[in-house]
Design a protein around this motif. Structure first.
Motif, PDB file in Angstrom:
ATOM      1  N   LYS A 110       0.845  -1.196   0.000  1.00  0.00           N
ATOM      2  CA  LYS A 110       0.000   0.000   0.000  1.00  0.00           C
ATOM      3  C   LYS A 110       0.879   1.245   0.000  1.00  0.00           C
ATOM      4  N   LEU A 111       0.230   2.401  -0.186  1.00  0.00           N
ATOM      5  CA  LEU A 111       0.850   3.708   0.006  1.00  0.00           C
ATOM      6  C   LEU A 111      -0.170   4.554   0.739  1.00  0.00           C
ATOM      7  N   ASP A 112       0.257   5.173   1.832  1.00  0.00           N
ATOM      8  CA  ASP A 112      -0.646   6.034   2.606  1.00  0.00           C
ATOM      9  C   ASP A 112      -0.400   7.518   2.349  1.00  0.00           C
ATOM     10  N   ILE A 113       0.864   7.895   2.189  1.00  0.00           N
ATOM     11  CA  ILE A 113       1.216   9.308   2.075  1.00  0.00           C
ATOM     12  C   ILE A 113       2.333   9.479   1.053  1.00  0.00           C
ATOM     13  N   LEU A 114       2.155  10.419   0.136  1.00  0.00           N
ATOM     14  CA  LEU A 114       3.220  10.815  -0.780  1.00  0.00           C
ATOM     15  C   LEU A 114       3.696  12.196  -0.367  1.00  0.00           C
ATOM     16  N   VAL A 115       4.988  12.316  -0.064  1.00  0.00           N
ATOM     17  CA  VAL A 115       5.590  13.602   0.286  1.00  0.00           C
ATOM     18  C   VAL A 115       6.436  14.050  -0.899  1.00  0.00           C
ATOM     19  N   ASN A 116       5.940  15.028  -1.637  1.00  0.00           N
ATOM     20  CA  ASN A 116       6.669  15.614  -2.762  1.00  0.00           C
ATOM     21  C   ASN A 116       7.642  16.645  -2.204  1.00  0.00           C
ATOM     22  N   ASN A 117       8.850  16.220  -1.942  1.00  0.00           N
ATOM     23  CA  ASN A 117       9.840  17.094  -1.328  1.00  0.00           C
ATOM     24  C   ASN A 117      10.986  17.448  -2.269  1.00  0.00           C
ATOM     25  N   ALA A 118      11.180  16.679  -3.330  1.00  0.00           N
ATOM     26  CA  ALA A 118      12.295  16.940  -4.250  1.00  0.00           C
ATOM     27  C   ALA A 118      12.155  18.337  -4.849  1.00  0.00           C
ATOM     28  N   GLY A 119      13.257  19.028  -4.938  1.00  0.00           N
ATOM     29  CA  GLY A 119      13.244  20.362  -5.520  1.00  0.00           C
ATOM     30  C   GLY A 119      14.608  21.004  -5.375  1.00  0.00           C
ATOM     31  N   ARG A 120      14.758  22.127  -6.021  1.00  0.00           N
ATOM     32  CA  ARG A 120      16.003  22.868  -5.874  1.00  0.00           C
ATOM     33  C   ARG A 120      15.722  24.349  -6.058  1.00  0.00           C
ATOM     34  N   SER A 121      16.679  25.131  -5.633  1.00  0.00           N
ATOM     35  CA  SER A 121      16.570  26.577  -5.715  1.00  0.00           C
ATOM     36  C   SER A 121      17.393  27.091  -6.885  1.00  0.00           C
ATOM     37  N   GLN A 122      17.378  28.392  -7.058  1.00  0.00           N
ATOM     38  CA  GLN A 122      18.127  29.035  -8.141  1.00  0.00           C
ATOM     39  C   GLN A 122      18.255  30.501  -7.788  1.00  0.00           C
ATOM     40  N   ARG A 123      19.414  31.053  -8.044  1.00  0.00           N
ATOM     41  CA  ARG A 123      19.629  32.482  -7.801  1.00  0.00           C
ATOM     42  C   ARG A 123      20.341  33.089  -8.999  1.00  0.00           C
ATOM     43  N   ASN A 141      10.564  21.223  -9.890  1.00  0.00           N
ATOM     44  CA  ASN A 141       9.773  21.842  -8.825  1.00  0.00           C
ATOM     45  C   ASN A 141       8.271  21.828  -9.062  1.00  0.00           C
ATOM     46  N   VAL A 142       7.840  21.625 -10.308  1.00  0.00           N
ATOM     47  CA  VAL A 142       6.404  21.671 -10.595  1.00  0.00           C
ATOM     48  C   VAL A 142       5.917  20.394 -11.283  1.00  0.00           C
ATOM     49  N   PHE A 143       6.438  20.109 -12.482  1.00  0.00           N
ATOM     50  CA  PHE A 143       5.864  19.031 -13.284  1.00  0.00           C
ATOM     51  C   PHE A 143       6.077  17.643 -12.688  1.00  0.00           C
ATOM     52  N   SER A 144       7.196  17.415 -12.019  1.00  0.00           N
ATOM     53  CA  SER A 144       7.383  16.110 -11.360  1.00  0.00           C
ATOM     54  C   SER A 144       6.361  15.939 -10.238  1.00  0.00           C
ATOM     55  N   ILE A 145       6.074  17.025  -9.533  1.00  0.00           N
ATOM     56  CA  ILE A 145       5.086  16.982  -8.448  1.00  0.00           C
ATOM     57  C   ILE A 145       3.685  16.736  -9.004  1.00  0.00           C
ATOM     58  N   VAL A 146       3.345  17.418 -10.083  1.00  0.00           N
ATOM     59  CA  VAL A 146       2.032  17.223 -10.707  1.00  0.00           C
ATOM     60  C   VAL A 146       1.882  15.769 -11.151  1.00  0.00           C
ATOM     61  N   SER A 147       2.892  15.227 -11.808  1.00  0.00           N
ATOM     62  CA  SER A 147       2.831  13.859 -12.311  1.00  0.00           C
ATOM     63  C   SER A 147       2.692  12.838 -11.183  1.00  0.00           C
ATOM     64  N   LEU A 148       3.574  12.916 -10.187  1.00  0.00           N
ATOM     65  CA  LEU A 148       3.513  11.968  -9.073  1.00  0.00           C
ATOM     66  C   LEU A 148       2.205  12.098  -8.300  1.00  0.00           C
ATOM     67  N   SER A 149       1.756  13.333  -8.116  1.00  0.00           N
ATOM     68  CA  SER A 149       0.514  13.552  -7.372  1.00  0.00           C
ATOM     69  C   SER A 149      -0.691  12.978  -8.104  1.00  0.00           C
ATOM     70  N   ARG A 150      -0.737  13.127  -9.419  1.00  0.00           N
ATOM     71  CA  ARG A 150      -1.851  12.550 -10.187  1.00  0.00           C
ATOM     72  C   ARG A 150      -1.895  11.042 -10.033  1.00  0.00           C
ATOM     73  N   LEU A 151      -0.728  10.412 -10.130  1.00  0.00           N
ATOM     74  CA  LEU A 151      -0.684   8.952  -9.973  1.00  0.00           C
ATOM     75  C   LEU A 151      -1.129   8.538  -8.575  1.00  0.00           C
TER      76      LEU A 151
END
Length: 194
Positions: A110-123, A141-151
């Motif tokens: 099973k999976l109970d919780i998905l934590v979308n934490n991957a990301g990076r900054s930029q200056r 920072n955006v599209f990987s989160i959208v994709s994983l969250s939809r699944l």
């Protein structure tokens, strides 16, 4: 009154309320939590804290070496080796997301919780940023989160329960200087229900 409260509590009202009246970490005992960006920083800290409270963990990041180190810390915190699944991956490769989710479910059932934490900054000065930098940052920072969250949501709807967590930034609320692309990517994660 709110400003006085902020100064006295060292947090905002929602955080203070959650700390005093919210759920306790013991409620994570036996839950399966998949954390992306788990090889350092917030992801690593969260993994270790959840391990202390009995959560079973799937850990994703690009660095196998760092994932092994975090897994070791989770085992030291009380989990068995089979309760920590390492899933090395670059989350910007969305074609692999189905396979990653399937591996979590196959391993834990099973999976109970998905934590979308991957990301990076930029200056950088905004007008000097190359478009490929913008695309890479939004991909992570955006599209990987959208994709994983939809699944994950499709899976959660099928099983009748589940939670999504997204690590964002204050830059998603108030712009940060010399971080135009990063700020835009974090703004893209914030929505308001109307």
């Amino acid at each position: 009154m709110y400003i006085i409260f902020l100064l006295a509590s060292d947090s905002d009202l929602a955080l203070w309320y959650a700390d005093h009246f919210g759920r306790r970490l013991t409620e994570f005992n036996g839950k399966v939590v998949w954390i992306t960006g788990a090889s350092s920083g917030i992801g690593e800290f969260l993994a270790v804290e959840l391990a202390k409270h009995g959560a079973k963990l799937a850990l994703t990041a690009r660095s196998v070496l760092n994932l092994e180190r975090v897994k070791g810390r989770c085992i030291e915190s009380g989990l068995r080796a089979d309760e920590v699944l390492i899933l090395p991956a670059d989350v910007t490769v969305v074609a692999k997301h189905d396979e990653l989710l399937a591996r979590v479910i196959t391993h834990f059932g099973k999976l109970d919780i998905l934590v979308n934490n991957a990301g990076r900054s930029q200056r950088a000065v905004w007008e000097n940023i190359q478009m490929d930098v913008d695309a890479e940052l939004f991909g992570l920072n955006v599209f990987s989160i959208v994709s994983l969250s939809r699944l994950a949501v499709k899976y959660f709807l099928k099983v009748g329960k589940g939670h999504l967590v997204v690590t964002s930034s204050l830059a998603g609320v108030i712009g940060a200087p010399f971080s135009g692309t990063y700020t835009a990517s974090k703004h893209a994660l914030h929505t308001k229900n109307t």
